[in-house]
Motif scaffolding. Structure first.
Motif, PDB file in Angstrom:
ATOM      1  N   ARG A  65       0.850  -1.198   0.000  1.00  0.00           N
ATOM      2  CA  ARG A  65       0.000   0.000   0.000  1.00  0.00           C
ATOM      3  C   ARG A  65       0.878   1.237   0.000  1.00  0.00           C
ATOM      4  NH1 ARG A  65      -2.171  -2.952   4.189  1.00  0.00           N
ATOM      5  NH2 ARG A  65      -4.081  -4.020   3.637  1.00  0.00           N
ATOM      6  N   MET A  66       0.433   2.245  -0.730  1.00  0.00           N
ATOM      7  CA  MET A  66       1.063   3.565  -0.659  1.00  0.00           C
ATOM      8  C   MET A  66      -0.044   4.549  -0.321  1.00  0.00           C
ATOM      9  SD  MET A  66       3.965   3.703  -3.643  1.00  0.00           S
ATOM     10  CE  MET A  66       2.818   3.894  -4.960  1.00  0.00           C
ATOM     11  N   LEU A  67       0.237   5.402   0.646  1.00  0.00           N
ATOM     12  CA  LEU A  67      -0.711   6.422   1.066  1.00  0.00           C
ATOM     13  C   LEU A  67      -0.052   7.777   0.857  1.00  0.00           C
ATOM     14  CD1 LEU A  67      -0.865   3.831   3.207  1.00  0.00           C
ATOM     15  CD2 LEU A  67      -2.827   5.143   3.940  1.00  0.00           C
ATOM     16  N   PHE A  68      -0.718   8.615   0.080  1.00  0.00           N
ATOM     17  CA  PHE A  68      -0.202   9.940  -0.249  1.00  0.00           C
ATOM     18  C   PHE A  68      -1.024  10.970   0.505  1.00  0.00           C
ATOM     19  CE2 PHE A  68       0.552   7.141  -3.804  1.00  0.00           C
ATOM     20  CZ  PHE A  68       1.859   7.416  -4.159  1.00  0.00           C
ATOM     21  N   GLY A  69      -0.379  11.791   1.294  1.00  0.00           N
ATOM     22  CA  GLY A  69      -1.061  12.834   2.056  1.00  0.00           C
ATOM     23  C   GLY A  69      -0.034  13.791   2.605  1.00  0.00           C
ATOM     24  N   GLU A  70      -0.402  14.483   3.645  1.00  0.00           N
ATOM     25  CA  GLU A  70       0.526  15.388   4.310  1.00  0.00           C
ATOM     26  C   GLU A  70       1.080  14.677   5.525  1.00  0.00           C
ATOM     27  OE1 GLU A  70       1.657  18.263   3.308  1.00  0.00           O
ATOM     28  OE2 GLU A  70       0.450  18.090   1.503  1.00  0.00           O
ATOM     29  N   PRO A  71       2.322  14.717   5.742  1.00  0.00           N
ATOM     30  CA  PRO A  71       3.334  15.525   5.100  1.00  0.00           C
ATOM     31  C   PRO A  71       4.055  14.825   3.953  1.00  0.00           C
ATOM     32  CG  PRO A  71       4.308  14.554   7.023  1.00  0.00           C
ATOM     33  CD  PRO A  71       2.880  14.060   6.948  1.00  0.00           C
ATOM     34  N   VAL A  73       4.603  10.535   2.112  1.00  0.00           N
ATOM     35  CA  VAL A  73       4.154   9.246   1.593  1.00  0.00           C
ATOM     36  C   VAL A  73       4.424   8.168   2.637  1.00  0.00           C
ATOM     37  CG1 VAL A  73       4.388   7.565  -0.278  1.00  0.00           C
ATOM     38  CG2 VAL A  73       4.717  10.004  -0.751  1.00  0.00           C
ATOM     39  N   ARG A  74       3.430   7.319   2.823  1.00  0.00           N
ATOM     40  CA  ARG A  74       3.569   6.161   3.717  1.00  0.00           C
ATOM     41  C   ARG A  74       3.508   4.908   2.850  1.00  0.00           C
ATOM     42  NH1 ARG A  74       1.963   4.918   9.468  1.00  0.00           N
ATOM     43  NH2 ARG A  74       1.419   2.712   9.519  1.00  0.00           N
ATOM     44  N   VAL A  75       4.418   3.982   3.091  1.00  0.00           N
ATOM     45  CA  VAL A  75       4.461   2.700   2.405  1.00  0.00           C
ATOM     46  C   VAL A  75       4.191   1.632   3.449  1.00  0.00           C
ATOM     47  CG1 VAL A  75       5.935   1.062   1.178  1.00  0.00           C
ATOM     48  CG2 VAL A  75       6.109   3.507   0.672  1.00  0.00           C
ATOM     49  N   GLU A  76       3.307   0.694   3.116  1.00  0.00           N
ATOM     50  CA  GLU A  76       3.004  -0.415   4.010  1.00  0.00           C
ATOM     51  C   GLU A  76       3.074  -1.714   3.223  1.00  0.00           C
ATOM     52  OE1 GLU A  76      -0.360   1.914   6.702  1.00  0.00           O
ATOM     53  OE2 GLU A  76      -0.973   0.272   5.392  1.00  0.00           O
ATOM     54  N   VAL A  77       3.608  -2.746   3.840  1.00  0.00           N
ATOM     55  CA  VAL A  77       3.586  -4.084   3.259  1.00  0.00           C
ATOM     56  C   VAL A  77       3.046  -5.020   4.332  1.00  0.00           C
ATOM     57  CG1 VAL A  77       4.913  -5.964   2.246  1.00  0.00           C
ATOM     58  CG2 VAL A  77       5.488  -3.596   1.676  1.00  0.00           C
ATOM     59  N   ALA A  78       1.918  -5.645   4.026  1.00  0.00           N
ATOM     60  CA  ALA A  78       1.283  -6.575   4.957  1.00  0.00           C
ATOM     61  C   ALA A  78       1.458  -7.993   4.423  1.00  0.00           C
ATOM     62  CB  ALA A  78      -0.199  -6.243   5.114  1.00  0.00           C
ATOM     63  N   ASP A  79       1.740  -8.925   5.333  1.00  0.00           N
ATOM     64  CA  ASP A  79       1.852 -10.325   4.936  1.00  0.00           C
ATOM     65  C   ASP A  79       1.207 -11.202   6.001  1.00  0.00           C
ATOM     66  OD1 ASP A  79       3.876 -11.202   6.939  1.00  0.00           O
ATOM     67  OD2 ASP A  79       5.234  -9.923   5.808  1.00  0.00           O
ATOM     68  N   ALA A  80       1.093 -12.484   5.718  1.00  0.00           N
ATOM     69  CA  ALA A  80       0.384 -13.410   6.607  1.00  0.00           C
ATOM     70  C   ALA A  80       1.300 -14.082   7.629  1.00  0.00           C
ATOM     71  CB  ALA A  80      -0.321 -14.480   5.775  1.00  0.00           C
ATOM     72  N   SER A  81       2.582 -13.740   7.648  1.00  0.00           N
ATOM     73  CA  SER A  81       3.506 -14.348   8.595  1.00  0.00           C
ATOM     74  C   SER A  81       3.467 -13.597   9.927  1.00  0.00           C
ATOM     75  CB  SER A  81       4.936 -14.302   8.037  1.00  0.00           C
ATOM     76  OG  SER A  81       5.860 -14.682   9.034  1.00  0.00           O
ATOM     77  N   ASP A  82       3.496 -14.352  11.010  1.00  0.00           N
ATOM     78  CA  ASP A  82       3.513 -13.703  12.328  1.00  0.00           C
ATOM     79  C   ASP A  82       4.939 -13.456  12.827  1.00  0.00           C
ATOM     80  OD1 ASP A  82       4.301 -16.293  12.891  1.00  0.00           O
ATOM     81  OD2 ASP A  82       2.893 -16.579  14.550  1.00  0.00           O
ATOM     82  N   ARG A  83       5.953 -13.799  12.018  1.00  0.00           N
ATOM     83  CA  ARG A  83       7.343 -13.539  12.408  1.00  0.00           C
ATOM     84  C   ARG A  83       7.650 -12.054  12.371  1.00  0.00           C
ATOM     85  NH1 ARG A  83      11.358 -16.773   8.919  1.00  0.00           N
ATOM     86  NH2 ARG A  83      12.528 -14.922   9.466  1.00  0.00           N
ATOM     87  N   ALA A  84       8.186 -11.547  13.467  1.00  0.00           N
ATOM     88  CA  ALA A  84       8.551 -10.131  13.547  1.00  0.00           C
ATOM     89  C   ALA A  84       9.731  -9.854  12.626  1.00  0.00           C
ATOM     90  CB  ALA A  84       8.929  -9.775  14.981  1.00  0.00           C
ATOM     91  N   PRO A  85       9.779  -8.658  12.025  1.00  0.00           N
ATOM     92  CA  PRO A  85      10.966  -8.310  11.247  1.00  0.00           C
ATOM     93  C   PRO A  85      12.177  -8.263  12.176  1.00  0.00           C
ATOM     94  CG  PRO A  85       9.459  -6.440  11.395  1.00  0.00           C
ATOM     95  CD  PRO A  85       8.798  -7.593  12.066  1.00  0.00           C
ATOM     96  N   SER A  86      13.284  -8.762  11.696  1.00  0.00           N
ATOM     97  CA  SER A  86      14.467  -8.863  12.538  1.00  0.00           C
ATOM     98  C   SER A  86      15.678  -8.323  11.789  1.00  0.00           C
ATOM     99  CB  SER A  86      14.691 -10.331  12.912  1.00  0.00           C
ATOM    100  OG  SER A  86      15.859 -10.470  13.660  1.00  0.00           O
ATOM    101  N   PRO A  87      16.172  -7.135  12.175  1.00  0.00           N
ATOM    102  CA  PRO A  87      17.377  -6.611  11.534  1.00  0.00           C
ATOM    103  C   PRO A  87      18.544  -7.574  11.725  1.00  0.00           C
ATOM    104  CG  PRO A  87      16.321  -4.924  12.879  1.00  0.00           C
ATOM    105  CD  PRO A  87      15.639  -6.236  13.194  1.00  0.00           C
TER     106      PRO A  87
END
Length: 152
Positions: A65-71, A73-87
């Protein structure tokens, strides 16, 4: 405040990352963000990293998803995995393991949240101030805490 939201379903195939980039470029251009603007290049890199992480590390389809507004742009990626992102800590010659480090360095804010059985990882870039590398202050965020921008 008006917000324009667009979204793309991405299959569980690494080849889908290229399709997501092409789709995002066309949506950015449609919102007045030219291909040659630094903002566009930064957003495409962030989208590429987040979609790659979702597809490669979860093996699940995702929704971009991309959301355009003020201030900005927001980018979101949703998936079905419950694994937390891990740097990860990539060694000098490693070809992977730098994705979230790039997101942290390029986005003004980023984080993630559980969503149903899966999760949503997001990042925001302000149009006036790009790449400050700060997070939103929501639970499970990274970087320097700033006030989040609400996109409905």
């Amino acid at each position: 405040m008006q917000v324009l939201q667009v979204q793309l379903e991405v299959g569980a195939d690494p080849a889908e990352v290229g399709r997501a980039r092409r789709w995002a470029r066309s949506r950015l251009a449609g919102c007045g963000i030219g291909d040659d603007e630094p903002l566009a290049e930064t957003l495409i890199l962030l989208i590429s990293e987040l979609v790659t992480n979702a597809v490669v590390h979860t093996g699940c389809p995702a929704v971009l998803r991309m959301l355009f507004g003020e201030p900005g742009v927001r980018v979101e990626v949703a998936d079905a995995s419950d694994r937390a992102p891990s740097p990860r800590q990539a060694a000098g010659d490693d070809t992977g393991g730098r994705g979230l480090e790039l997101v942290d360095g390029l986005a003004d804010r980023w984080g993630w949240q559980r969503e149903g059985a899966g999760k949503r990882i997001w990042c925001e870039i302000d149009r006036a101030e790009k790449g400050a590398g700060a997070a939103s202050g929501r639970p499970e965020t990274h970087g320097t805490i700033r006030e989040p921008h609400v996109y409905l």
